[in-house]
Design a protein around this motif. Structure first.
Motif, PDB file in Angstrom:
ATOM      1  N   ARG A 259       0.717  -0.797  -0.005  1.00 44.40           N
ATOM      2  CA  ARG A 259       0.031   0.413   0.001  1.00 44.40           C
ATOM      3  C   ARG A 259       0.881   1.466   0.518  1.00 44.40           C
ATOM      4  O   ARG A 259       1.671   1.640   0.900  1.00 44.40           O
ATOM      5  CB  ARG A 259      -0.404   0.159   1.032  1.00 44.40           C
ATOM      6  CG  ARG A 259      -1.707  -0.882   1.110  1.00 44.40           C
ATOM      7  CD  ARG A 259      -3.382  -0.734   1.829  1.00 44.40           C
ATOM      8  NE  ARG A 259      -3.929  -1.411   2.100  1.00 44.40           N
ATOM      9  CZ  ARG A 259      -4.207  -2.014   3.161  1.00 44.40           C
ATOM     10  NH1 ARG A 259      -4.206  -1.176   4.061  1.00 44.40           N
ATOM     11  NH2 ARG A 259      -6.019  -2.883   2.617  1.00 44.40           N
ATOM     12  N   THR A 260       0.636   1.894  -0.339  1.00 46.12           N
ATOM     13  CA  THR A 260       1.406   3.823  -0.858  1.00 46.12           C
ATOM     14  C   THR A 260       1.305   4.016   1.070  1.00 46.12           C
ATOM     15  O   THR A 260       2.237   4.465   1.009  1.00 46.12           O
ATOM     16  CB  THR A 260       0.193   4.447  -1.381  1.00 46.12           C
ATOM     17  OG1 THR A 260       0.031   3.621  -3.260  1.00 46.12           O
ATOM     18  CG2 THR A 260       1.102   5.944  -1.394  1.00 46.12           C
ATOM     19  N   THR A 261       0.490   4.021   1.553  1.00 48.16           N
ATOM     20  CA  THR A 261       0.463   4.733   3.289  1.00 48.16           C
ATOM     21  C   THR A 261      -0.469   3.445   4.083  1.00 48.16           C
ATOM     22  O   THR A 261      -0.700   3.145   3.872  1.00 48.16           O
ATOM     23  CB  THR A 261      -0.687   6.143   3.038  1.00 48.16           C
ATOM     24  OG1 THR A 261      -1.910   5.282   2.872  1.00 48.16           O
ATOM     25  CG2 THR A 261      -0.455   7.030   1.748  1.00 48.16           C
ATOM     26  N   SER A 262       0.996   3.373   4.505  1.00 48.76           N
ATOM     27  CA  SER A 262       0.906   2.303   6.271  1.00 48.76           C
ATOM     28  C   SER A 262       0.430   3.108   7.107  1.00 48.76           C
ATOM     29  O   SER A 262       0.704   4.181   7.589  1.00 48.76           O
ATOM     30  CB  SER A 262       2.113   0.957   6.182  1.00 48.76           C
ATOM     31  OG  SER A 262       2.968   1.156   6.121  1.00 48.76           O
ATOM     32  N   SER A 263      -0.228   1.929   8.149  1.00 50.51           N
ATOM     33  CA  SER A 263      -1.008   3.263   8.943  1.00 50.51           C
ATOM     34  C   SER A 263      -0.918   2.428  10.268  1.00 50.51           C
ATOM     35  O   SER A 263      -0.766   0.419  10.308  1.00 50.51           O
ATOM     36  CB  SER A 263      -2.073   3.477   8.770  1.00 50.51           C
ATOM     37  OG  SER A 263      -2.610   2.320   8.682  1.00 50.51           O
ATOM     38  N   GLU A 264      -0.125   2.820  11.685  1.00 47.95           N
ATOM     39  CA  GLU A 264      -1.003   2.063  12.921  1.00 47.95           C
ATOM     40  C   GLU A 264      -1.535   2.839  13.640  1.00 47.95           C
ATOM     41  O   GLU A 264      -0.963   4.354  13.668  1.00 47.95           O
ATOM     42  CB  GLU A 264       1.354   1.336  13.264  1.00 47.95           C
ATOM     43  CG  GLU A 264       1.135   0.891  14.384  1.00 47.95           C
ATOM     44  CD  GLU A 264       2.479   1.289  15.277  1.00 47.95           C
ATOM     45  OE1 GLU A 264       2.586   1.227  16.051  1.00 47.95           O
ATOM     46  OE2 GLU A 264       3.228   1.348  14.600  1.00 47.95           O
ATOM     47  N   ILE A 265      -1.937   2.123  14.057  1.00 46.30           N
ATOM     48  CA  ILE A 265      -2.856   3.244  15.168  1.00 46.30           C
ATOM     49  C   ILE A 265      -2.267   2.800  17.476  1.00 46.30           C
ATOM     50  O   ILE A 265      -2.597   1.359  16.936  1.00 46.30           O
ATOM     51  CB  ILE A 265      -4.344   2.910  14.530  1.00 46.30           C
ATOM     52  CG1 ILE A 265      -5.470   3.216  13.562  1.00 46.30           C
ATOM     53  CG2 ILE A 265      -5.594   3.042  16.322  1.00 46.30           C
ATOM     54  CD1 ILE A 265      -6.039   2.995  13.454  1.00 46.30           C
ATOM     55  N   VAL A 266      -3.180   3.709  17.824  1.00 46.02           N
ATOM     56  CA  VAL A 266      -2.342   3.311  19.390  1.00 46.02           C
ATOM     57  C   VAL A 266      -3.268   4.119  20.409  1.00 46.02           C
ATOM     58  O   VAL A 266      -3.512   5.422  19.601  1.00 46.02           O
ATOM     59  CB  VAL A 266      -0.760   4.122  19.837  1.00 46.02           C
ATOM     60  CG1 VAL A 266      -0.261   3.404  21.061  1.00 46.02           C
ATOM     61  CG2 VAL A 266       0.246   3.569  18.665  1.00 46.02           C
ATOM     62  N   ASN A 267      -3.781   2.807  20.785  1.00 44.04           N
ATOM     63  CA  ASN A 267      -4.882   3.861  21.754  1.00 44.04           C
ATOM     64  C   ASN A 267      -4.595   3.031  22.886  1.00 44.04           C
ATOM     65  O   ASN A 267      -4.602   1.547  23.418  1.00 44.04           O
ATOM     66  CB  ASN A 267      -5.886   3.278  21.590  1.00 44.04           C
ATOM     67  CG  ASN A 267      -7.525   3.878  22.244  1.00 44.04           C
ATOM     68  OD1 ASN A 267      -7.091   4.988  22.542  1.00 44.04           O
ATOM     69  ND2 ASN A 267      -8.556   3.518  21.387  1.00 44.04           N
ATOM     70  N   ASN A 268      -4.404   3.984  23.767  1.00 45.51           N
ATOM     71  CA  ASN A 268      -4.127   2.746  25.641  1.00 45.51           C
ATOM     72  C   ASN A 268      -4.054   4.428  26.719  1.00 45.51           C
ATOM     73  O   ASN A 268      -5.239   5.023  26.222  1.00 45.51           O
ATOM     74  CB  ASN A 268      -1.941   2.972  25.282  1.00 45.51           C
ATOM     75  CG  ASN A 268      -1.517   4.066  25.557  1.00 45.51           C
ATOM     76  OD1 ASN A 268      -1.323   5.248  25.684  1.00 45.51           O
ATOM     77  ND2 ASN A 268      -0.334   3.999  25.038  1.00 45.51           N
TER      78      ASN A 268
END
Length: 145
Positions: free
Chosen positions: A36-45
């Motif tokens: 993918r053009t943009t890879s993403s990672e989400i952090v929710n703590n």
């Protein structure tokens, strides 16, 4: 929907050859998730909410971040015109921020290697507390005359 999973290599037929060709075409035009053009990672703590995006294929002026209530929208649009042609690349991510995020403190940072980081701290949770009971003096009623 993929038609390729109907292909059975053990049976040789015109239909199976056609499905094999569709599978090759599908792999050429539908990128793998790792490409993918943009890879993403989400952090929710407990301390923060954050999202990290790889936007290295976009210039900073091609990126937009908008916050409407709790809806965070991240967009990238890039147009390249040359003497031989024209190309356009774009992406969009829409994220609903959790209710415990302090939306007034959302901040973003773009590193030199194209990593976009958007973070917001969590709101301080209201701790339970004891509420004292205050007594008031009783008002004496006067007898009716």
């Amino acid at each position: 929907m993929s038609l390729y999973h109907y292909y059975r290599p053990s049976q040789r037929s015109l239909f199976n050859e056609l499905m094999k060709d569709f599978g090759l075409i599908e792999r050429q035009f539908i990128p793998n998730s790792g490409d993918r053009t943009t890879s993403s990672e989400i952090v929710n703590n407990d301390e923060k909410f954050g999202i990290n995006l790889n936007v290295s294929q976009f210039k900073p002026e091609d990126l937009k971040i908008n916050l409407d209530g709790r809806t965070l929208t991240i967009q990238g649009d890039q147009e390249v015109k040359t003497e031989n042609g024209y190309s356009k690349k774009s992406f969009s991510r829409v994220i609903l921020l959790p209710e415990d995020v302090d939306a007034s403190k959302v901040a973003s940072n773009l590193s030199e290697d194209g990593k976009l980081s958007i973070e917001a701290p969590k709101k301080e949770s209201i701790q339970g507390r004891s509420i004292p009971i205050q007594q008031t003096a009783a008002v004496e009623e006067k007898p009716a005359q």
